[in-house]
Scaffold this motif. Structure first.
Motif, PDB file in Angstrom:
ATOM      1  N   UNK A 102     -49.601  49.673   7.707  1.00 43.45           N
ATOM      2  CA  UNK A 102     -48.666  50.348   6.818  1.00 43.45           C
ATOM      3  C   UNK A 102     -49.354  51.543   6.391  1.00 43.45           C
ATOM      4  N   UNK A 103     -48.220  52.667   6.809  1.00 39.71           N
ATOM      5  CA  UNK A 103     -48.698  53.998   6.624  1.00 39.71           C
ATOM      6  C   UNK A 103     -48.730  54.589   5.260  1.00 39.71           C
ATOM      7  N   UNK A 104     -49.519  55.719   4.924  1.00 39.43           N
ATOM      8  CA  UNK A 104     -49.604  56.362   3.763  1.00 39.43           C
ATOM      9  C   UNK A 104     -48.346  56.631   2.882  1.00 39.43           C
ATOM     10  N   UNK A 105     -47.284  57.164   3.732  1.00 43.16           N
ATOM     11  CA  UNK A 105     -46.118  57.408   3.231  1.00 43.16           C
ATOM     12  C   UNK A 105     -45.358  56.242   2.767  1.00 43.16           C
ATOM     13  N   UNK A 106     -45.495  55.204   3.599  1.00 42.78           N
ATOM     14  CA  UNK A 106     -44.711  53.896   3.216  1.00 42.78           C
ATOM     15  C   UNK A 106     -45.196  53.340   2.083  1.00 42.78           C
ATOM     16  N   UNK A 107     -46.723  53.208   1.682  1.00 40.23           N
ATOM     17  CA  UNK A 107     -47.335  52.943   0.542  1.00 40.23           C
ATOM     18  C   UNK A 107     -46.556  53.692  -0.674  1.00 40.23           C
ATOM     19  N   UNK A 108     -46.495  54.834  -0.474  1.00 40.02           N
ATOM     20  CA  UNK A 108     -46.291  56.031  -1.573  1.00 40.02           C
ATOM     21  C   UNK A 108     -44.637  55.518  -1.980  1.00 40.02           C
ATOM     22  N   UNK A 109     -43.825  55.355  -0.789  1.00 41.57           N
ATOM     23  CA  UNK A 109     -42.348  55.111  -1.024  1.00 41.57           C
ATOM     24  C   UNK A 109     -42.452  53.590  -1.916  1.00 41.57           C
ATOM     25  N   UNK A 110     -43.235  52.595  -1.375  1.00 41.92           N
ATOM     26  CA  UNK A 110     -43.121  51.306  -2.257  1.00 41.92           C
ATOM     27  C   UNK A 110     -43.544  51.443  -3.582  1.00 41.92           C
ATOM     28  N   UNK A 111     -44.581  52.668  -4.011  1.00 45.31           N
ATOM     29  CA  UNK A 111     -44.988  52.780  -5.044  1.00 45.31           C
ATOM     30  C   UNK A 111     -43.862  53.422  -5.914  1.00 45.31           C
ATOM     31  N   UNK A 112     -43.144  54.233  -5.378  1.00 43.44           N
ATOM     32  CA  UNK A 112     -42.206  54.956  -6.319  1.00 43.44           C
ATOM     33  C   UNK A 112     -40.994  53.991  -6.610  1.00 43.44           C
ATOM     34  N   UNK A 113     -40.742  53.052  -5.485  1.00 44.22           N
ATOM     35  CA  UNK A 113     -39.779  52.107  -5.839  1.00 44.22           C
ATOM     36  C   UNK A 113     -40.102  51.170  -6.728  1.00 44.22           C
ATOM     37  N   UNK A 114     -41.348  50.524  -6.826  1.00 46.98           N
ATOM     38  CA  UNK A 114     -42.038  49.860  -7.828  1.00 46.98           C
ATOM     39  C   UNK A 114     -41.923  50.425  -9.244  1.00 46.98           C
ATOM     40  N   UNK A 115     -42.201  51.622  -9.342  1.00 48.74           N
ATOM     41  CA  UNK A 115     -42.149  52.298 -10.685  1.00 48.74           C
ATOM     42  C   UNK A 115     -40.780  52.246 -11.130  1.00 48.74           C
ATOM     43  N   UNK A 116     -39.582  52.700 -10.185  1.00 45.34           N
ATOM     44  CA  UNK A 116     -38.231  52.895 -10.823  1.00 45.34           C
ATOM     45  C   UNK A 116     -37.840  51.333 -11.225  1.00 45.34           C
TER      46      UNK A 116
END
Length: 74
Positions: free
Chosen positions: A1-15
């Motif tokens: 899992x790449x860095x951008x995918x982890x960031x995207x999942x983090x943003x979706x989790x926060x939302x």
């Protein structure tokens, strides 16, 4: 899992957390239509609409100034 995918999942989790925490209903009146929705959903919806409006305005502005840049390239 790449860095951008982890960031995207983090943003979706926060939302998701924001939407789930703000579940109090609010009355919305838009263009003569009255409806009720949770505050979190209303916030997410308004942010998405704001992004779309700004993208539309930016696209129109780029379309307007493109001939100026094409002239300068020559």
């Amino acid at each position: 899992m790449g860095r951008s995918e982890r960031r995207s999942r983090g943003v979706l989790l926060v939302l998701l957390i924001v939407v789930l925490v703000n579940e109090d209903a609010t009355q919305i009146s838009l263009l003569g239509v009255d409806f009720t929705m949770p505050k979190g959903v209303a916030t997410l919806f308004s942010a998405a609409v704001g992004v779309l409006v700004m993208a539309l305005i930016g696209g129109v502005r780029i379309h307007q100034i493109r001939p100026t840049f094409d002239k300068r390239r020559r």
